[in-house]
Design a protein around this motif. Structure first.
Motif, PDB file in Angstrom:
ATOM      1  N   THR A  81      -0.810 -34.399  -6.685  1.00  0.00           N
ATOM      2  CA  THR A  81      -1.980 -35.217  -7.036  1.00  0.00           C
ATOM      3  C   THR A  81      -3.146 -34.336  -7.450  1.00  0.00           C
ATOM      4  O   THR A  81      -3.284 -33.207  -6.984  1.00  0.00           O
ATOM      5  N   SER A  82      -3.976 -34.895  -8.318  1.00  0.00           N
ATOM      6  CA  SER A  82      -5.147 -34.156  -8.801  1.00  0.00           C
ATOM      7  C   SER A  82      -6.234 -34.137  -7.733  1.00  0.00           C
ATOM      8  O   SER A  82      -6.429 -35.131  -7.036  1.00  0.00           O
ATOM      9  N   THR A  83      -6.932 -33.029  -7.669  1.00  0.00           N
ATOM     10  CA  THR A  83      -8.129 -32.975  -6.826  1.00  0.00           C
ATOM     11  C   THR A  83      -9.332 -33.106  -7.769  1.00  0.00           C
ATOM     12  O   THR A  83      -9.156 -33.248  -8.967  1.00  0.00           O
ATOM     13  N   ASP A  84     -10.505 -33.040  -7.205  1.00  0.00           N
ATOM     14  CA  ASP A  84     -11.702 -33.193  -8.025  1.00  0.00           C
ATOM     15  C   ASP A  84     -12.587 -31.964  -7.821  1.00  0.00           C
ATOM     16  O   ASP A  84     -13.623 -32.030  -7.162  1.00  0.00           O
ATOM     17  N   PRO A  85     -12.179 -30.821  -8.383  1.00  0.00           N
ATOM     18  CA  PRO A  85     -12.869 -29.568  -8.063  1.00  0.00           C
ATOM     19  C   PRO A  85     -14.320 -29.525  -8.546  1.00  0.00           C
ATOM     20  O   PRO A  85     -15.139 -28.813  -7.982  1.00  0.00           O
ATOM     21  N   THR A  87     -16.269 -32.217  -8.704  1.00  0.00           N
ATOM     22  CA  THR A  87     -16.897 -33.490  -8.272  1.00  0.00           C
ATOM     23  C   THR A  87     -17.576 -34.160  -9.463  1.00  0.00           C
ATOM     24  O   THR A  87     -18.766 -34.473  -9.458  1.00  0.00           O
ATOM     25  N   TYR A  94     -14.907 -39.273 -10.996  1.00  0.00           N
ATOM     26  CA  TYR A  94     -13.518 -38.948 -11.335  1.00  0.00           C
ATOM     27  C   TYR A  94     -12.560 -39.406 -10.242  1.00  0.00           C
ATOM     28  O   TYR A  94     -11.496 -39.939 -10.514  1.00  0.00           O
ATOM     29  N   LYS A  95     -12.991 -39.219  -9.004  1.00  0.00           N
ATOM     30  CA  LYS A  95     -12.151 -39.604  -7.867  1.00  0.00           C
ATOM     31  C   LYS A  95     -11.801 -41.096  -7.921  1.00  0.00           C
ATOM     32  O   LYS A  95     -10.672 -41.503  -7.681  1.00  0.00           O
ATOM     33  N   GLU A  99      -8.160 -43.049  -8.454  1.00  0.00           N
ATOM     34  CA  GLU A  99      -7.670 -44.110  -7.556  1.00  0.00           C
ATOM     35  C   GLU A  99      -7.329 -45.384  -8.333  1.00  0.00           C
ATOM     36  O   GLU A  99      -6.284 -45.988  -8.115  1.00  0.00           O
ATOM     37  N   ARG A 108       1.070 -41.061  -9.392  1.00  0.00           N
ATOM     38  CA  ARG A 108       0.031 -40.180  -8.859  1.00  0.00           C
ATOM     39  C   ARG A 108      -0.726 -39.467  -9.981  1.00  0.00           C
ATOM     40  O   ARG A 108      -1.841 -39.018  -9.806  1.00  0.00           O
ATOM     41  N   ASP A 109      -0.067 -39.288 -11.121  1.00  0.00           N
ATOM     42  CA  ASP A 109      -0.747 -38.713 -12.296  1.00  0.00           C
ATOM     43  C   ASP A 109      -0.042 -39.162 -13.572  1.00  0.00           C
ATOM     44  O   ASP A 109       0.890 -39.969 -13.503  1.00  0.00           O
ATOM     45  N   ALA A 172     -11.586 -32.493 -15.587  1.00  0.00           N
ATOM     46  CA  ALA A 172     -11.183 -31.294 -14.858  1.00  0.00           C
ATOM     47  C   ALA A 172     -11.715 -30.049 -15.567  1.00  0.00           C
ATOM     48  O   ALA A 172     -11.391 -28.927 -15.191  1.00  0.00           O
TER      49      ALA A 172
END
Ligand SMILES: [Zn+2]
Length: 309
Positions: A81-85, A87, A94-95, A99, A108-109, A172
Motif C-alpha cells: 500500500t502507498s504511504t503519504d510521505p 502529507t 492524498y490519504k 481510501e 490497494r493500488d 507522491a
C-alpha cells in the motif's frame, strides 16, 4: 383579492428529482455510435460495441480474467500500500484519495500483478486499474512492476503488461518519477535475459507511464483509437502554437509514425499476444506438466483468481 391562485407548489423539474424506471446499469449508451446497448451483450463482446466496434474500458481484474486461461491467476504483492510521505493535499488530502479509491475498486493500488497461463504458456501479467486515482503510477505501482519483472526472470517466462494510466502520481512527487527509472532498469535486465515483454496500450496511456514501461515492449500493441501520449494535446498546442493534425495521439496515427508496432481489435488481441509470445520462443507446458501444476494449485487454492470484483 386575486381571482386565481395557484394552490399547489410547482412541479420540481430538476434532474435530481426525476427518477428513472429503468434499473441502473442495464443499458449503456455507446460514445462511439450513440446507440443504446444491453450491458450483458457488451460484456459478452469483451466490452467492444457490437454496432460500431468502439472499445469500452475494462477494469484491471477483467483484463486479467480475459488474458489468463480459465480466468485464473495467482496474485502477487497484493498487500503493498502507498504511504503519504509528503502529507500531500490538493482539493483533498492524498490519504483520503487513497481510501476512497480503495473502497471504490477493492484494490490497494492501481495495479494487479498475477501469474498464470496464457494459452498454456506460463506468464507473468499485470493490468492497471484506471479507477484508482486515474491508474497513476505511484511508488506501489512502480515497485509491483519491478517485482513482476524480477518474477518473470526468476521463472524464465514472458511478461505482459496492460497499460491504462494518466501517468506518474503527482501526489507522491519525485518518488513517483523515480519509479520510471527503476522500472526501466529492471526491464533492461529482462531484455538481457532474453525474455519477451509485451506492452498492451489501451485508452488512455499517458504521461510517465508512456515515458517508461509502456513504450519499452519488445512489441508495443495498442487497441484501436486509444489515446496514447506524454503531454495532453491542449498543452502541446499552447506550447508550440500550432494546430495539431487530425487524430493526433491516437493509436492509428502513432502506428503510422512508427511509435507502435501493431493496432489490434480487442476481439483478436489475445490470439495476437499468444502468437507473438510463441514467435519469441515462449513455450507451453507439456500437458503432463500443466496437469501436475493444476493439481498442486488445487491444494493451495486460496490465492487463485483471488480478485473477483
Ligand atoms: Zn457503438
Amino acid at each position: 383579492m386575486a381571482w386565481f391562485k395557484k394552490a399547489r407548489t410547482p412541479i420540481d423539474a430538476s434532474a435530481k428529482a426525476r427518477t428513472s424506471r429503468v434499473p441502473e446499469g442495464l443499458w449503456v449508451k455507446c460514445p462511439g455510435c450513440a446507440q443504446i446497448i444491453y450491458t450483458k451483450e457488451l460484456a459478452a463482446n469483451l466490452n467492444v460495441c457490437p454496432k460500431c466496434a468502439h472499445h469500452h474500458p475494462m477494469s484491471a481484474a477483467e483484463r486479467l480474467r480475459w488474458l489468463f486461461d480459465g480466468g485464473l491467476w495467482t496474485e502477487h504483492d497484493k498487500g503493498l500500500t502507498s504511504t503519504d510521505p509528503l502529507t500531500f493535499a490538493d482539493t483533498k488530502p492524498y490519504k483520503e484519495r487513497l481510501e476512497t479509491s480503495a473502497r471504490a475498486t477493492g484494490l490497494r493500488d492501481a495495479l494487479i500483478v498475477g501469474s498464470g497461463r496464457i494459452a498454456g504458456i506460463p506468464a507473468v501479467a499485470a493490468a492497471m486499474e484506471y479507477g484508482f486515482i486515474g491508474g497513476s503510477m505511484g511508488v506501489v505501482v512502480g515497485e509491483k512492476i519491478a517485482r513482476a519483472v524480477e518474477r518473470a526472470i526468476e521463472r524464465r517466462c514472458p511478461l505482459v503488461v496492460v497499460c491504462r494510466s494518466g501517468g506518474a502520481r503527482m501526489m507522491a512527487g519525485t518518488l513517483s518519477l523515480m519509479q520510471m527509472a527503476k522500472v526501466c532498469a529492471t526491464l533492461a535486465r529482462l531484455d538481457r535475459e532474453r525474455l519477451p515483454y509485451l506492452s498492451i496500450l489501451t485508452d488512455p496511456t499517458t504521461g510517465g507511464v508512456t515515458a517508461s514501461f509502456a513504450m519499452l515492449g519488445d512489441l508495443n500493441i495498442a487497441e484501436p483509437k486509444a489515446l496514447i501520449g506524454f503531454a495532453g494535446p491542449r498543452v502541446i498546442e499552447q506550447t508550440i502554437r500550432q494546430k495539431l493534425p487530425e487524430g493526433f495521439q491516437r493509436s492509428e496515427f502513432l502506428l503510422e509514425k512508427g511509435m507502435l508496432d501493431l493496432v489490434v481489435d480487442r476481439r483478436e488481441l489475445r490470439d495476437v499476444i499468444v502468437s507473438a509470445l510463441r514467435f519469441m520462443g515462449a513455450r507451453s507446458d507439456s500437458p503432463a506438466e500443466a496437469a501436475e501444476l493444476l493439481e498442486a494449485r488445487g491444494a493451495a487454492d486460496a490465492g487463485v483468481g483471488a480478485v473477483g470484483s
